[in-house]
Scaffold this motif. Structure first.
Motif, PDB file in Angstrom:
ATOM      1  N   UNK A   5       1.142  -1.533   0.158  1.00 45.56           N
ATOM      2  CA  UNK A   5       0.001  -0.144   0.518  1.00 45.56           C
ATOM      3  C   UNK A   5       0.882   1.149  -0.307  1.00 45.56           C
ATOM      4  N   UNK A   6       1.974   1.656   1.017  1.00 51.82           N
ATOM      5  CA  UNK A   6       3.030   2.582   0.710  1.00 51.82           C
ATOM      6  C   UNK A   6       3.668   2.635  -1.095  1.00 51.82           C
ATOM      7  N   UNK A   7       3.667   1.580  -1.357  1.00 58.81           N
ATOM      8  CA  UNK A   7       4.324   1.928  -2.300  1.00 58.81           C
ATOM      9  C   UNK A   7       3.280   2.378  -3.359  1.00 58.81           C
ATOM     10  N   UNK A   8       2.309   2.095  -3.084  1.00 61.85           N
ATOM     11  CA  UNK A   8       1.459   2.086  -4.380  1.00 61.85           C
ATOM     12  C   UNK A   8       1.016   4.273  -4.244  1.00 61.85           C
ATOM     13  N   UNK A   9       1.267   4.628  -2.710  1.00 60.94           N
ATOM     14  CA  UNK A   9       1.162   5.211  -1.887  1.00 60.94           C
ATOM     15  C   UNK A   9       2.536   6.415  -2.774  1.00 60.94           C
ATOM     16  N   UNK A  10       3.784   5.748  -2.414  1.00 62.29           N
ATOM     17  CA  UNK A  10       4.477   6.438  -2.615  1.00 62.29           C
ATOM     18  C   UNK A  10       4.614   6.692  -4.321  1.00 62.29           C
ATOM     19  N   UNK A  11       4.744   6.229  -4.748  1.00 67.09           N
ATOM     20  CA  UNK A  11       4.328   6.323  -6.899  1.00 67.09           C
ATOM     21  C   UNK A  11       3.104   7.289  -7.110  1.00 67.09           C
ATOM     22  N   UNK A  12       2.321   6.685  -6.335  1.00 68.39           N
ATOM     23  CA  UNK A  12       1.108   7.632  -7.567  1.00 68.39           C
ATOM     24  C   UNK A  12       0.412   8.572  -6.837  1.00 68.39           C
ATOM     25  N   UNK A  13       0.451   9.092  -5.656  1.00 69.26           N
ATOM     26  CA  UNK A  13       0.064   9.833  -4.555  1.00 69.26           C
ATOM     27  C   UNK A  13       1.809  10.713  -4.657  1.00 69.26           C
ATOM     28  N   UNK A  14       2.528  10.284  -3.966  1.00 66.51           N
ATOM     29  CA  UNK A  14       3.737  10.958  -3.235  1.00 66.51           C
ATOM     30  C   UNK A  14       5.024  11.808  -4.391  1.00 66.51           C
ATOM     31  N   UNK A  15       4.451  10.628  -5.884  1.00 68.86           N
ATOM     32  CA  UNK A  15       5.584  10.865  -7.384  1.00 68.86           C
ATOM     33  C   UNK A  15       6.583  10.961  -6.560  1.00 68.86           C
ATOM     34  N   UNK A  16       7.621   9.853  -5.877  1.00 71.73           N
ATOM     35  CA  UNK A  16       9.086  10.350  -5.046  1.00 71.73           C
ATOM     36  C   UNK A  16       9.634   9.475  -6.458  1.00 71.73           C
ATOM     37  N   UNK A  17      10.588   9.896  -6.170  1.00 70.13           N
ATOM     38  CA  UNK A  17      11.096   8.322  -6.647  1.00 70.13           C
ATOM     39  C   UNK A  17      12.268   7.111  -5.664  1.00 70.13           C
ATOM     40  N   UNK A  18      12.213   5.839  -6.358  1.00 73.68           N
ATOM     41  CA  UNK A  18      12.484   5.233  -5.587  1.00 73.68           C
ATOM     42  C   UNK A  18      14.226   5.328  -5.331  1.00 73.68           C
ATOM     43  N   UNK A  19      14.907   6.387  -5.844  1.00 71.11           N
ATOM     44  CA  UNK A  19      16.242   6.330  -5.716  1.00 71.11           C
ATOM     45  C   UNK A  19      16.300   7.367  -3.743  1.00 71.11           C
ATOM     46  N   UNK A  20      15.128   7.277  -3.794  1.00 74.63           N
ATOM     47  CA  UNK A  20      15.602   8.907  -2.311  1.00 74.63           C
ATOM     48  C   UNK A  20      15.116   7.559  -1.310  1.00 74.63           C
ATOM     49  N   UNK A  21      14.722   6.110  -1.386  1.00 76.41           N
ATOM     50  CA  UNK A  21      14.218   4.842  -0.476  1.00 76.41           C
ATOM     51  C   UNK A  21      15.981   4.494  -0.398  1.00 76.41           C
ATOM     52  N   UNK A  22      16.614   4.338  -1.549  1.00 77.66           N
ATOM     53  CA  UNK A  22      17.915   4.167  -1.145  1.00 77.66           C
ATOM     54  C   UNK A  22      19.259   5.199  -0.274  1.00 77.66           C
ATOM     55  N   UNK A  23      19.109   6.491  -0.497  1.00 82.45           N
ATOM     56  CA  UNK A  23      19.860   7.511   0.205  1.00 82.45           C
ATOM     57  C   UNK A  23      19.373   7.673   1.746  1.00 82.45           C
ATOM     58  N   UNK A  24      17.790   7.346   2.207  1.00 80.26           N
ATOM     59  CA  UNK A  24      17.479   7.557   3.321  1.00 80.26           C
ATOM     60  C   UNK A  24      17.892   6.551   3.426  1.00 80.26           C
ATOM     61  N   UNK A  25      17.606   5.143   3.454  1.00 80.84           N
ATOM     62  CA  UNK A  25      18.049   3.739   4.260  1.00 80.84           C
ATOM     63  C   UNK A  25      19.998   4.584   4.362  1.00 80.84           C
ATOM     64  N   UNK A  26      20.616   4.360   4.499  1.00 78.61           N
ATOM     65  CA  UNK A  26      22.111   5.190   4.087  1.00 78.61           C
ATOM     66  C   UNK A  26      22.078   5.697   4.638  1.00 78.61           C
ATOM     67  N   UNK A  27      21.186   6.699   4.745  1.00 85.15           N
ATOM     68  CA  UNK A  27      21.616   8.077   5.850  1.00 85.15           C
ATOM     69  C   UNK A  27      21.237   7.466   6.608  1.00 85.15           C
TER      70      UNK A  27
END
Lengths: 147, 142
Positions: free
Chosen positions: A88-110
Motif C-alpha cells: 500500500x505504501x508503495x502505491x502511495x509513494x508512486x501515485x500520490x507522492x511521486x517519489x523517485x525510489x532512489x530516495x529510498x536508497x539515500x534515506x536507508x544509507x543515511x
C-alpha cells in the motif's frame, strides 16, 4: 526479495530494540535533507529549511521522521514479507507522492549512518551488513508497485 | 559540484581530528566494505581479507593516506590527484559504482568513531568531498 539469515535477523532485532524511534527518525530525515538538499523538493510545506540547524530543529521534519521510522518498524517485524507489508505504501509513494525510489536508497544509507553514530562499536561490520540488506529490501519493496 | 570555503574548513578540521587513527579507520572502512558488499572482494583475489590481516591494514592505511593527500590539497584536488586518477583509469579499473560504496563505509566508520563530531553539517561536507574525490578518480575512465 531479500533473504536474511536467522543470525542477520537477530543482529537487526538486537539493535532495533534499543533504537529511540522518534529521535532517530527525525535525525535521519533531517540529515537526508541536509546532505542531499534536492530531497527537500518533497517538503516545500515544511517551513524553514534554510540551514542545517534549521532543518535539524524543524518540528515538521522531526514529526515526519518519526512517522517514517515508525513505518520502518513494520519492516523489522516482517522481514520475510517486505513486499506485501509495503504494498500500500508503495502505491502511495508512486501515485500520490511521486517519489523517485532512489530516495529510498539515500534515506536507508543515511539511517545507517545515524545508527552508526548512536551505537559506535556495537555497529559492527556484521551488524551494518545485516542492516544494509534490510534497508535495500525495504527500498525495493517500496518501489515494487511502481508503474 | 565544488566545495565552498566553509565545507573545505570542515573537511580539514575533521581530518586533523581523525588523522592519528587514519590506519585503523582505513582498515575498518575496508572491513565494512567487504562485509556489506561482498562483490567488492573481487578486486582483491590476491589478498587475505580476514579482519586484522596485515594486507587489509596496509591497504586501508594506503587508501586513507590518499584521502589525507586530497585534504592537504583540497584547493587543487584534480591536479594533486592526477597520478591516482590515471592509476584507477588504466590499471585498477575499479567499476565507478564502487566509489559510492567505499565512501559510504568511510562515513559509517567516522560516525561510529567520532559521533560527537559527526554532525549533519560535517556529514554533508564529507559526503560531498568524497563524491568529488570519486569523480576525480574516475575522470579518465573514458
Amino acid at each position: 526479495m531479500v533473504h536474511l539469515t536467522s543470525e542477520e535477523k537477530a543482529l537487526i532485532n538486537g539493535l532495533w530494540s534499543k533504537v529511540n524511534v522518534e529521535e532517530t527518525g527525525g535525525e535521519a530525515l533531517g540529515r537526508l535533507l541536509v546532505v542531499y538538499p534536492w530531497t527537500q523538493r518533497f517538503f516545500d510545506s515544511f517551513g524553514n529549511m534554510s540551514s542545517p540547524s534549521a532543518i535539524m530543529g524543524n518540528p515538521r521534519v522531526k514529526a515526519h521522521g518519526k512517522k517514517v521510522l515508525t513505518s520502518f518498524g513494520e519492516a523489522v517485524k516482517n522481514m520475510d514479507n517486505l513486499k506485501t507489508t509495503f504494498a500500500k505504501l508503495s502505491e502511495l509513494h508512486c501515485d500520490k507522492l511521486h517519489v523517485d525510489p532512489e530516495n529510498f536508497r539515500l534515506l536507508g544509507n543515511v539511517l545507517l549512518i545515524v545508527l552508526s553514530s548512536h551505537f559506535g562499536k556495537d555497529f559492527t561490520p556484521e551488524v551494518q551488513a545485516a542492516w544494509q540488506k534490510l534497508v535495500a529490501g525495504v527500498a525495493t519493496a517500496l518501489a515494487h508497485k511502481y508503474h | 559540484m565544488s566545495l565552498i570555503n566553509s565545507e573545505r574548513a570542515i573537511v580539514k578540521s575533521i581530518w586533523d581530528k581523525i588523522s592519528s587513527q587514519a590506519d585503523a579507520i582505513g582498515a575498518e572502512t575496508l572491513e565494512r566494505l567487504f562485509c556489506s558488499y561482498p562483490q567488492t572482494k573481487t578486486y582483491f583475489p590476491h589478498f587475505d581479507l580476514h579482519p586484522g590481516s596485515p594486507q587489509l591494514r596496509a591497504h586501508g592505511a594506503k587508501v586513507l593516506a590518499a584521502v589525507g593527500e586530497a585534504v592537504q590539497h583540497i584547493d587543487r584536488m584534480p591536479s594533486a590527484l592526477t597520478k591516482l586518477s590515471e592509476l584507477h583509469a588504466y590499471i585498477l579499473r575499479v567499476d565507478p559504482a564502487n566509489f559510492k560504496l567505499l565512501s559510504h563505509c568511510l562515513l559509517v566508520t567516522l560516525a561510529a568513531r567520532f559521533p560527537a563530531d559527526f554532525s549533519a553539517e560535517v556529514h554533508a561536507a564529507w559526503d560531498k568531498f568524497m563524491s568529488i574525490l570519486s569523480s576525480i578518480l574516475t575522470e579518465k575512465y573514458r
